[in-house]
Design an enzyme around this catalytic site. Sequence first.
Site, PDB file in Angstrom:
ATOM      1  N   LYS A 147      83.369  67.172 109.817  1.00  0.00           N
ATOM      2  CA  LYS A 147      84.554  66.525 110.366  1.00  0.00           C
ATOM      3  C   LYS A 147      85.466  66.213 109.426  1.00  0.00           C
ATOM      4  O   LYS A 147      86.709  66.497 109.285  1.00  0.00           O
ATOM      5  CB  LYS A 147      84.420  65.559 111.574  1.00  0.00           C
ATOM      6  CG  LYS A 147      85.787  65.225 112.163  1.00  0.00           C
ATOM      7  CD  LYS A 147      85.318  63.981 113.539  1.00  0.00           C
ATOM      8  CE  LYS A 147      84.591  64.717 114.534  1.00  0.00           C
ATOM      9  NZ  LYS A 147      83.950  63.938 115.295  1.00  0.00           N
TER      10      LYS A 147
ATOM     11  N   ARG B 146      84.549  57.695 113.844  1.00  0.00           N
ATOM     12  CA  ARG B 146      84.218  58.856 114.528  1.00  0.00           C
ATOM     13  C   ARG B 146      83.021  59.553 113.348  1.00  0.00           C
ATOM     14  O   ARG B 146      83.357  59.552 112.303  1.00  0.00           O
ATOM     15  CB  ARG B 146      85.186  59.981 114.516  1.00  0.00           C
ATOM     16  CG  ARG B 146      86.350  59.927 115.396  1.00  0.00           C
ATOM     17  CD  ARG B 146      87.485  60.716 115.289  1.00  0.00           C
ATOM     18  NE  ARG B 146      88.652  60.382 116.200  1.00  0.00           N
ATOM     19  CZ  ARG B 146      88.731  60.645 117.351  1.00  0.00           C
ATOM     20  NH1 ARG B 146      88.040  61.882 117.687  1.00  0.00           N
ATOM     21  NH2 ARG B 146      89.832  60.386 118.096  1.00  0.00           N
TER      22      ARG B 146
ATOM     23  N   GLY C 188      78.064  65.756 119.963  1.00  0.00           N
ATOM     24  CA  GLY C 188      77.782  64.766 121.215  1.00  0.00           C
ATOM     25  C   GLY C 188      76.552  63.745 120.896  1.00  0.00           C
ATOM     26  O   GLY C 188      76.161  62.966 121.620  1.00  0.00           O
TER      27      GLY C 188
ATOM     28  N   MET D 214      75.904  61.827 118.070  1.00  0.00           N
ATOM     29  CA  MET D 214      76.195  60.458 117.708  1.00  0.00           C
ATOM     30  C   MET D 214      77.385  59.995 118.165  1.00  0.00           C
ATOM     31  O   MET D 214      78.051  60.466 119.001  1.00  0.00           O
ATOM     32  CB  MET D 214      76.274  60.397 116.148  1.00  0.00           C
ATOM     33  CG  MET D 214      75.025  60.908 115.504  1.00  0.00           C
ATOM     34  SD  MET D 214      75.268  61.434 113.686  1.00  0.00           S
ATOM     35  CE  MET D 214      76.161  62.705 113.843  1.00  0.00           C
TER      36      MET D 214
ATOM     37  N   ARG E   2      86.463  73.134 113.840  1.00  0.00           N
ATOM     38  CA  ARG E   2      85.006  73.526 113.193  1.00  0.00           C
ATOM     39  C   ARG E   2      84.808  74.802 113.799  1.00  0.00           C
ATOM     40  O   ARG E   2      85.481  75.542 114.742  1.00  0.00           O
ATOM     41  CB  ARG E   2      83.949  72.439 113.871  1.00  0.00           C
ATOM     42  CG  ARG E   2      83.940  72.364 115.291  1.00  0.00           C
ATOM     43  CD  ARG E   2      82.760  71.528 115.873  1.00  0.00           C
ATOM     44  NE  ARG E   2      83.120  71.275 117.243  1.00  0.00           N
ATOM     45  CZ  ARG E   2      82.285  70.256 117.911  1.00  0.00           C
ATOM     46  NH1 ARG E   2      81.707  69.380 117.209  1.00  0.00           N
ATOM     47  NH2 ARG E   2      82.469  69.986 119.196  1.00  0.00           N
TER      48      ARG E   2
ATOM     49  N   HIS F 241      47.029  84.771 123.084  1.00  0.00           N
ATOM     50  CA  HIS F 241      47.238  86.128 123.570  1.00  0.00           C
ATOM     51  C   HIS F 241      48.371  86.448 124.416  1.00  0.00           C
ATOM     52  O   HIS F 241      49.106  87.237 124.281  1.00  0.00           O
ATOM     53  CB  HIS F 241      45.710  86.227 124.365  1.00  0.00           C
ATOM     54  CG  HIS F 241      45.876  87.784 124.787  1.00  0.00           C
ATOM     55  ND1 HIS F 241      46.109  88.095 126.144  1.00  0.00           N
ATOM     56  CD2 HIS F 241      45.247  88.918 124.232  1.00  0.00           C
ATOM     57  CE1 HIS F 241      45.756  89.636 126.270  1.00  0.00           C
ATOM     58  NE2 HIS F 241      45.488  89.873 125.216  1.00  0.00           N
TER      59      HIS F 241
ATOM     60  N   SER G 298      48.228  94.367 104.461  1.00  0.00           N
ATOM     61  CA  SER G 298      49.390  94.271 105.612  1.00  0.00           C
ATOM     62  C   SER G 298      48.923  92.572 105.720  1.00  0.00           C
ATOM     63  O   SER G 298      47.611  92.288 106.154  1.00  0.00           O
ATOM     64  CB  SER G 298      49.341  94.790 106.682  1.00  0.00           C
ATOM     65  OG  SER G 298      50.151  94.218 107.626  1.00  0.00           O
TER      66      SER G 298
ATOM     67  N   CYS H 248      52.382  91.851 109.121  1.00  0.00           N
ATOM     68  CA  CYS H 248      52.263  92.083 110.590  1.00  0.00           C
ATOM     69  C   CYS H 248      52.051  90.891 111.572  1.00  0.00           C
ATOM     70  O   CYS H 248      51.849  91.011 112.783  1.00  0.00           O
ATOM     71  CB  CYS H 248      51.326  93.464 110.823  1.00  0.00           C
ATOM     72  SG  CYS H 248      49.536  92.750 110.325  1.00  0.00           S
TER      73      CYS H 248
ATOM     74  N   TYR I 144      58.019  95.739 103.621  1.00  0.00           N
ATOM     75  CA  TYR I 144      58.310  95.783 104.998  1.00  0.00           C
ATOM     76  C   TYR I 144      57.810  94.613 105.950  1.00  0.00           C
ATOM     77  O   TYR I 144      56.857  93.961 105.506  1.00  0.00           O
ATOM     78  CB  TYR I 144      57.996  96.952 105.679  1.00  0.00           C
ATOM     79  CG  TYR I 144      56.441  97.089 106.002  1.00  0.00           C
ATOM     80  CD1 TYR I 144      55.728  96.646 107.220  1.00  0.00           C
ATOM     81  CD2 TYR I 144      55.713  97.740 104.797  1.00  0.00           C
ATOM     82  CE1 TYR I 144      54.521  96.743 107.311  1.00  0.00           C
ATOM     83  CE2 TYR I 144      54.355  97.881 105.109  1.00  0.00           C
ATOM     84  CZ  TYR I 144      53.849  97.262 106.536  1.00  0.00           C
ATOM     85  OH  TYR I 144      52.458  97.333 106.688  1.00  0.00           O
TER      86      TYR I 144
HETATM   87  C1  PEP Z   1      47.107  88.489 112.249  1.00  0.00           C
HETATM   88  O1  PEP Z   1      46.148  87.913 112.203  1.00  0.00           O
HETATM   89  O2  PEP Z   1      48.048  88.097 111.670  1.00  0.00           O
HETATM   90  C2  PEP Z   1      47.182  89.751 113.258  1.00  0.00           C
HETATM   91  C3  PEP Z   1      48.286  90.379 113.097  1.00  0.00           C
HETATM   92  O3  PEP Z   1      46.200  90.084 113.774  1.00  0.00           O
HETATM   93  P1  PEP Z   1      45.845  89.399 114.983  1.00  0.00           P
HETATM   94  O4  PEP Z   1      46.970  88.524 115.740  1.00  0.00           O
HETATM   95  O5  PEP Z   1      45.529  90.517 116.025  1.00  0.00           O
HETATM   96  O6  PEP Z   1      44.482  88.903 114.830  1.00  0.00           O
END
Ligand code: PEP
Length: 867
Positions: free
Chosen positions: A23, A92, A101, A103, A336, A451, A746, A814, A834
Site C-alpha cells: 500500500k 492503515r 482484510g 490486519m 494494487r 493411494h 527418475s 516422477c 523433465y
Molecule cells: C515415488 O516413490 O515417488 C513414486 C513415483 O513411486 P510410488 O508413488 O508409486 O511409490
Amino acid sequence: MSSKYLYDFDEPCDGGRDLLGGKGVGLAEMTQLGVPVPAGFTITTDACRAFMQEGDLPHGLTAELDEHVRRLEERTGERFGDAADPLLVSVRSGAAVSMPGMMDTILNLGLNDAAAEGLATRTGNPRFAYDSYRRLVQMFGEVVDGVDGHRFESALSALKRQRGVNQDMDLSGDDLRELVATFKEIYRTDADGEFPADARDQLLRAVRAVFKSWENPRAHVYRRANDIPDDIGTAVNVVQMVFGNKGDTSGTGVAFTRNPSTGEQGLYGEFLANAQGEDVVAGIRTPQPLEAMRESLRDAFDQLVDTMRRLEEHYRDMQDIEFTVEDGRLYLLQTRSAKRTAAAALKSAVSMVEEGLISQQDAIGRIDPAQLDQLLHPMIDPDASLEVAAKGLNASPGAASGGIVFDADTAVERGKNGPVLLVRWETTPDDIHGMIAAQGILTVHGGMTSHAAVVARGMGKPCVAGCEQLELDTDAHTATLGGRTLRQGDVITIDGGTGNVYVGEVPLVPPQLNEDFETILGWADDVRRLGVRANADTPEDAARARGFGAQGIGLCRTEHMFFGDERLPVMQEMILATDEQGRRAALDRLLPFQQSDFEGIFEAMAGLPVTIRLLDPPLHEFLPTEEQATSDRMRARIRALHEQNPMLGTRGCRLGLLYPEIYEMQIRAIARAARVVQERTGGAPLVEVMHPLVGFAEELRRLRDLTEAVWAEEAPDVAHLVGTMIEVPRAAVRADEIADHADFFSFGTNDLTQTTLAFSRDDAEGKFLTRYLNDDVLRQNPFEVLDTTGVGDLMRLAVERGRAAKPGIKLGICGEHGGEPRSIAFCETLGLDYVSCSPFRVPLARLAAAQAALATSGAGVYVAAGG
Ligand code: PEP
Ligand code: MG
C-alpha cells in the site's frame, strides 16, 4: 544507531515494497505520478520488525512521527488535535505481500469531543462530524483494545430502532452525538478506561495496534495458507483523512481496470454515495455499479476513468483501486494488482500482450500455475452459500456430487445408474474399479500422497482425503458427517480443491478450457527447458495427457495391470504357487493382458518416450486379509508374507530379484507390445524400462542383464532404455555406481521423501505431520512441496554423481512433486531433463517449467503491484 523509519509519500525511498509495503509503495508511486492521493507517510516494515523484537516502538520512532505529523500539518493547513480545524488521519496496515482484510485499519484519528464540535462547525455538517467520531471510537475500541464489535453494532441498531429508522444515514447529528456518548460508555466499560482524547496518544496506540495485528491469528493462518513468511512484518500508512460521508457530492468505491472474473476490458466496480470505505466492505448498504457515478459526479468519474487507464499503463497490470470522492474531488487511497480468477488471469494477460502493454514472458509470469487447476475440473458455484459439514485434505481438485457407497463393487454397481462417491477409510489398489466408477473419492485416513490422493489426481477426479471428522460404520453401511447419519445412496458433495465436504447436492459449474489458456501454454512451451511428461497407467490417461501437451509418459505404474476380475485370481494363483514352475504358469496367463495394456499405451503415445515401471508393491497387497482368505493355503501364505514394515520390505526390485519370473513376464509383455505397435503403425515407442527401489548398483546390474536378455529375445530391433528410480537415499548417494548400469534416473520423490525423512507416507498425514504443520514445526507438507534442503540435497548429489559417471544420463522426476510449481522450479535449478506428473497437472507443469526457466535465466520475473 539511528534508523530512519518514516517516509513521506513524496519522499524518495529505495526500499520499495519490502520496506514500504504494497500500500505504501502504491501511495508513494501514485503521489510521484501526480495521481490525486491524500497526503501522508509510511512507517516502514523495519519499524514493525523492530517492534516485534523489542515489544514496543523502536527508539527514535516517536520523534520521527512527531516530525512527519508536523510536515503533514504544514501541507494540509490543519493541526492534529486542534479543536477548531482538526487534521484527521487514518492508520492503515500494508504488508509487502497483499493480505486482504487480515490486519487492521483505523479511521478518523484526531477526533475528540472538542474537535468533533469544531469539525461540525467548520463543515456546517454535525451529522458528518459525529458520524466520523462514532466510527473512530468503534474502530479504535475494536482494534486497539479488543472491544467486541457487536457491542457497538447493537447500540447503533438500538438507536435506529428507537428513532424508527432503517438506515444509518437517517440518523441526525444529534442522534449521532448521543451515539458517541453511548460508544464511549461501552469503551469505558470494556476497555477499562476513558477513550483517549489526546490525538498523539491515539496515533501512537493505533500504530502499535496495527503492528500487533501482524501477529493476530487470522493473519497467521492466512500467511501459512499463502506461504508468506512470518517475520517480514507490515508497514503502517498514516494518511490524511478524506471523507466520502460528507453528503451527496461525496462517496467511496472500489474499481477494477478490467473485470476480475472474466478479464474482459471495461469498467468494473462499485460506488456508494455519502459513505466511508468500510461501509462497502461491511455490506451494510448495497453499493451501486460504478457507472452510476457518471451521472451524479461527472468530473470525478471522468478523472477516475482517466486515472485507472494511467495506472494500468504504469503498472502494466490489472489494478484494483480504492477511491473516495470528497465534495466532488477524487482521491485514490490504494492501487494494487487485482486478485482475479484463473480465467480472468489468462484473458487479461493475453489481451495485454495483444495491446502491447506486456511481453509474452511477462504474461507467462502473471499466471499462478496452481490456479489453473480451477479451469480443469468442475467447481462448486462460487456464488452459492453453503454449509460445510466436514473438512479433510484437498487431495485432488474439482468438485463432485453423488450417492455415497462404501465399497468398490457397490460403486461399480450403483455407478451404472447415477453418480456415486466412494467413501472409504482409505483406498488400496484393490479399489481401483470403484474409483473409476465413482465421481469422486472421500477417505477418512491418508494424506496428499495416499493411494486415494495419487490415483484420484491421476484420474483427474476430485478427492478429499484424511477427513478425520467423518465416522464410518462399514458393517451398518452408514457414515456420520457433521452430526448427521447418512446411508448408502445419500447424496453428498466434495470439493477436492478446498477439502470441504457438504451434505446434499451442490451447484457445480463446468471446467472452462479456452483459447487464452492454449495461447499462454504455447508461449510457455517456447521458453521452457524442462520437458513435461505425465504419470499415466492406461491408454485413456495417456491420451488425455497427450491432449494436455504431455511429451511422454514419465511413470507408468504397472500394479493396476494385476487387478481386475480376470487378472487378480491369476495373480493370487501366482503368489500361492509353491515353485517357480507354478508361478510361471500363472504369469503366462497374465502376459497377454499386460501386453494388450501396453499396446494401448504405446499407440496413444506414438513416437514419444514411455517409462514403464516394473511391479513395485509388496505381494500382500494382492491378497485379501487373513479373515477373508478363501483357503487354508491362502491363509498360510498371507501369514508368511506378513511384514512389520511392508514399505521397507519385500517390494520393488527386491521382488524382481526374488522372483525374476515376474519381471521377466512384464519385460516380455512390454517388448512384445513395442514390437507389435511398431509393426502395426510404423511408429516406434521410445520404451524405457524402469526398476523401482534400487539401492545398490548390483541390484540394477542383475536386473539390467535380465531386461536385456528378454528384450533381445522379443524385440531386438526396437530401441529401448533401462534405468531406475532414485527413491532411497543410498541410491542417491551411490548414484555414480548405479549410473554405470542405468540409461536414466527418475526421482521417485514420494518414496525418497518417506525414506529420507523416515516419515511414513501412509501414516504421517493426519497424525503427527498435521500437528507439525499446525504448530509450524514444518512450514510445508514435504509430500506436497519438495523438501529442497533435505531430499533436494540428496537429489543434487545424485545429479552430480550420476552425471559425473555418465554425462548423458537422462534425468527426470516422477514423484508427486513433479506437478508442484515450487518443486518444479527446484528441478529446473538441478538441471533435470523433465518432470512427470498426473495428466491434469500437465498444463500447470508446462507453465511452471516456463516460469522456472525465466527465473533461472534472470529474465524479469513479474512482481505484482500494490498491496
Ligand atoms: C515415488 O516413490 O515417488 C513414486 C513415483 O513411486 P510410488 O508413488 O508409486 O511409490
Ligand atoms: Mg516409489
